[in-house]
Design a protein around this motif. Structure first.
Motif, mmCIF file in Angstrom:
data_model
loop_
_atom_site.group_PDB
_atom_site.id
_atom_site.type_symbol
_atom_site.label_atom_id
_atom_site.label_comp_id
_atom_site.label_asym_id
_atom_site.label_seq_id
_atom_site.Cartn_x
_atom_site.Cartn_y
_atom_site.Cartn_z
ATOM 1 N N PRO A 280 -0.224 -27.524 -32.729
ATOM 2 C CA PRO A 280 -0.956 -28.754 -32.364
ATOM 3 C C PRO A 280 -0.678 -29.248 -30.947
ATOM 4 O O PRO A 280 -1.464 -30.013 -30.401
ATOM 5 C CB PRO A 280 -0.467 -29.770 -33.395
ATOM 6 C CG PRO A 280 -0.080 -28.959 -34.568
ATOM 7 C CD PRO A 280 0.481 -27.681 -34.008
ATOM 8 N N PRO B 295 -7.242 -31.372 -29.677
ATOM 9 C CA PRO B 295 -7.100 -32.297 -30.804
ATOM 10 C C PRO B 295 -8.319 -32.318 -31.730
ATOM 11 O O PRO B 295 -8.151 -32.488 -32.934
ATOM 12 C CB PRO B 295 -6.888 -33.642 -30.116
ATOM 13 C CG PRO B 295 -6.266 -33.300 -28.812
ATOM 14 C CD PRO B 295 -6.889 -32.008 -28.396
ATOM 15 N N GLU C 219 -2.423 -38.569 -36.302
ATOM 16 C CA GLU C 219 -1.447 -38.788 -35.228
ATOM 17 C C GLU C 219 -0.168 -37.996 -35.485
ATOM 18 O O GLU C 219 0.422 -37.427 -34.565
ATOM 19 C CB GLU C 219 -1.158 -40.288 -35.091
ATOM 20 C CG GLU C 219 -2.352 -41.059 -34.538
ATOM 21 C CD GLU C 219 -2.063 -42.525 -34.288
ATOM 22 O OE1 GLU C 219 -0.973 -42.993 -34.692
ATOM 23 O OE2 GLU C 219 -2.920 -43.199 -33.698
ATOM 24 N N VAL D 220 -0.592 -34.260 -34.662
ATOM 25 C CA VAL D 220 -0.635 -33.938 -33.240
ATOM 26 C C VAL D 220 0.709 -34.213 -32.558
ATOM 27 O O VAL D 220 1.112 -33.500 -31.646
ATOM 28 C CB VAL D 220 -1.762 -34.749 -32.560
ATOM 29 C CG1 VAL D 220 -1.695 -34.590 -31.052
ATOM 30 C CG2 VAL D 220 -3.109 -34.291 -33.091
ATOM 31 N N GLU E 45 -3.392 -40.781 -29.061
ATOM 32 C CA GLU E 45 -4.205 -39.831 -29.808
ATOM 33 C C GLU E 45 -5.651 -40.289 -29.906
ATOM 34 O O GLU E 45 -5.945 -41.430 -30.239
ATOM 35 C CB GLU E 45 -3.605 -39.643 -31.219
ATOM 36 C CG GLU E 45 -3.640 -38.207 -31.685
ATOM 37 C CD GLU E 45 -5.034 -37.619 -31.703
ATOM 38 O OE1 GLU E 45 -5.243 -36.606 -31.007
ATOM 39 O OE2 GLU E 45 -5.917 -38.174 -32.378
ATOM 40 N N ALA F 226 -8.210 -35.916 -32.596
ATOM 41 C CA ALA F 226 -7.997 -35.630 -34.017
ATOM 42 C C ALA F 226 -8.314 -36.867 -34.854
ATOM 43 O O ALA F 226 -8.864 -36.768 -35.953
ATOM 44 C CB ALA F 226 -6.551 -35.192 -34.246
#
Lengths: 261, 355
Positions: free
Chosen positions: A93, A98, A138, A141, A202, A205
């Motif tokens: 990741p 993302p 979050e 990642v 973030e 994602a």
């Protein structure tokens, strides 16, 4: 000792490097409509997005600590076949776009995902488009930053302290909590900060897996992006708020993390 | 209190990189034993093996007749269940804990609870004279103080065995002499098995009743400090003690050493022997001496070192040998490095013992 002087070429390149970071920040500060700023800062939408960002990123950091520290310990201490492959997969990741991470999360934990459909049918739990989903995205990642930092700390610590604890009769769990963790505290702290910073910023994602619902999944970066199309000034203000929050954290940690510069 | 009559028997083989350690260690009740050897001899690894911190290739460790480890039966008592106190070379005090909590660590691990922990830890700090430093962090202590905390930490849980790895090596020279005396009194106050590792012959001689000399993982010599220094059995020990050591075959009053040279020695009868000559017994002359000494050699001075009121002259002849004279005598001889010189020593000054 004499003060060192930089060679001219290094000085010029270093100044260009610094300007590369400083100029965008200056742009943000200069172009922000300060007259509207006070109102925007206290608006309910902004505060909601900020609150959600902080809650989700801190929760993600907490989850990463609980799961990531044991993972780092296993990587650093236990030899097993496939360890390097597993480490590479859990580090992925960090380099994966993302958005791709978000899609992968959907396929695993989405309503029709591998585990998601079972969660839905058995427990009625659905992660996508919830705040829990934001935390998932979050954590996914950001956790690798913590795992790598803590693993490096575990590998570089003097393991003879653990031997000393053993000769004093300490069992493995006691050694882990009373000796190992305190000794790697700086790595633990640095890893947690890196992880939190990554979680706070973030975007990809989160929007893919959790969507963009104000008050539920709309974190600050999502709000900034959304506003950019409709109300650019508003997005400048939100960006500045994010900048200030990050700066406060950095300055607050300066002595512990960046050294007293 | 540690039991009386505690003894340690160990017979261990351990691989440490290219080094293969094969040693038998017996420490009897009431005895302080020093494991003496050069750096890289495997002393520390051996000590760690006794504590169960290093995997044995094969062997057996027993304490007081109770087997702690036996590779043949597969028995292994883990380190944390062995009644062993270990003082590490650089002490390894936990940097995040106060001095008091360092000393209390072993007590808590061994199940002591409540105010008893503080009381016993504080009592140990009192014994090593550091009651006033209880709440300091180890980083605030001097080297000597750290050494005492390490000792208190190791002894606080009342172990049956005390293992010390180079306990004074991390100290500077001035502190070391004082700490040596201090350590000796603490060692005599402990009644279990005491085994220390050192590369310092003085430390070994002062602290231990018996020395075990170890080189390249193997046993070289065992004996009291007096026995080891008077009858060295390896060039390493001879060098430590500062004597000339030759190995050869004895035959009717002389010892044939390497390169075909012979040393006349009273009491040399037969067989493989060591011949030891103290440098003080070797006299230097400008011309060939005539007199009673049975050994008269000719050579070249290859090294002259001054130690205060003594000068050590290394003479390379058929066999290299070191002579010790006063600087005044050296001046009178007008001997410089590379100069030719005669030397003599009496056959009665040569100690001979079986190899």
């Amino acid at each position: 000792m004499r003060r060192e002087r930089a060679p001219l070429a290094i000085g010029i390149l270093a100044a260009a490097g610094a300007a590369f970071f400083i100029l965008p920040l200056i742009g943000l500060v200069v172009r922000t409509p300060w007259a509207d700023a006070a109102r925007a800062v206290t608006s309910a939408d902004t505060l909601e997005a900020l609150r959600l960002s902080l809650v989700a990123s801190l929760t993600a950091t907490g989850v990463a600590l609980v799961l990531g520290v044991p993972l780092a310990w296993v990587y650093a201490r236990i030899e097993f076949p496939g360890r390097s492959v597993l480490r590479a997969l859990t580090t992925l990741p960090m380099v994966l776009p993302p958005v791709v991470g978000g899609i992968a999360l959907l396929l695993a934990f989405g309503r029709r995902g591998l585990l998601g459909s079972w969660l839905e049918s058995s427990f009625g739990i659905s992660l996508p488009f919830t705040t829990a989903g934001v935390v998932f995205a979050e954590t996914f990642v950001a956790m690798p930053f913590l795992v790598l930092t803590v693993e490096a700390g575990l590998r570089s610590m003097d393991r003879r302290y653990e031997d000393a604890a053993r000769t004093l009769g300490a069992k493995r769990w006691t050694i882990f909590t009373r000796v190992t963790l305190p000794l790697i505290a700086p790595s633990l702290f640095a890893g947690a900060v890196l992880c939190w910073a990554r979680a706070l910023g973030e975007f990809g994602a989160t929007i893919t897996f959790a969507g963009n619902f104000p008050g539920v999944t709309q974190t600050m970066p999502l709000a900034v992006y959304l506003l950019l199309g409709t109300n650019p000034e508003g997005s400048y203000i939100l960006s500045l708020i994010l900048l200030v929050v990050s700066l406060v954290v950095l300055v607050g940690l300066r002595h512990r993390w960046l050294g007293s510069a | 209190m540690a039991g009386i009559g505690v003894s340690l028997q160990a017979d261990v083989r351990v691989k440490a990189g290219a080094l293969e350690i094969d040693m038998r260690i017996d420490v009897a009740e009431g005895e302080v034993v020093a494991l003496l050897g050069p750096n890289g001899a495997g002393k520390t690894t051996l000590l760690r093996a006794l504590a169960g911190l290093v995997q044995l290739e094969s062997g057996r460790v027993a304490l007081d007749g109770v087997v702690l480890e036996d590779t043949r039966s597969g028995r292994y008592v883990p380190t944390e269940e062995r009644s062993i106190g270990f003082v590490f070379q650089d002490y390894l005090l936990f940097p995040h804990l106060s001095v008091l909590d360092n000393v209390a660590f072993g007590l808590r691990s061994r199940g002591v609870r409540g105010p008893e922990v503080q009381r016993r830890a504080a009592a140990w700090l009192e014994r090593v004279g550091l009651a006033d430093r209880a709440h300091s962090k180890p980083s605030a202590l001097s080297g000597g103080e750290r050494q005492r905390v390490a000792l208190a930490r190791a002894l606080a849980p009342d172990p049956h065995v005390l293992l010390l790895d180079e306990p004074l090596a991390a100290l500077d020279a001035t502190t070391r002499a004082a700490m040596r005396r201090d350590l000796k009194s603490h060692l005599s106050g402990f009644r279990g098995v005491r085994l220390l590792v050192t590369h310092d012959p003085l430390e070994a001689a002062v602290l231990a009743d018996r020395l075990i000399v170890m080189e390249r993982g193997k046993h070289v010599q065992t004996g009291t400090p007096a026995e080891v220094t008077s009858r060295p059995r390896s060039p390493y020990v001879a060098d430590l003690v500062g004597v000339n050591l030759f190995r050869g075959v004895a035959q009717r009053g002389s010892v044939r050493v390497a390169a075909g040279a012979a040393v006349a020695a009273a009491g040399a009868e037969s067989g493989e022997v060591f011949a030891v000559i103290h440098p003080r017994a070797v006299a230097l002359h400008r011309s060939r001496p005539e007199g009673s000494p049975r050994n008269v050699w000719h050579g070249r001075a290859t090294g002259i070192e001054l130690y205060g009121d003594r000068a050590r002259v290394r003479v390379e002849g058929e066999v290299p040998i070191v002579a010790e004279v006063t600087p005044a005598a050296l001046a009178e001889l007008k001997l410089g490095e590379g100069g030719e010189v005669w030397l003599s020593f009496k056959a009665t000054d040569v100690g001979v013992y079986p190899a």
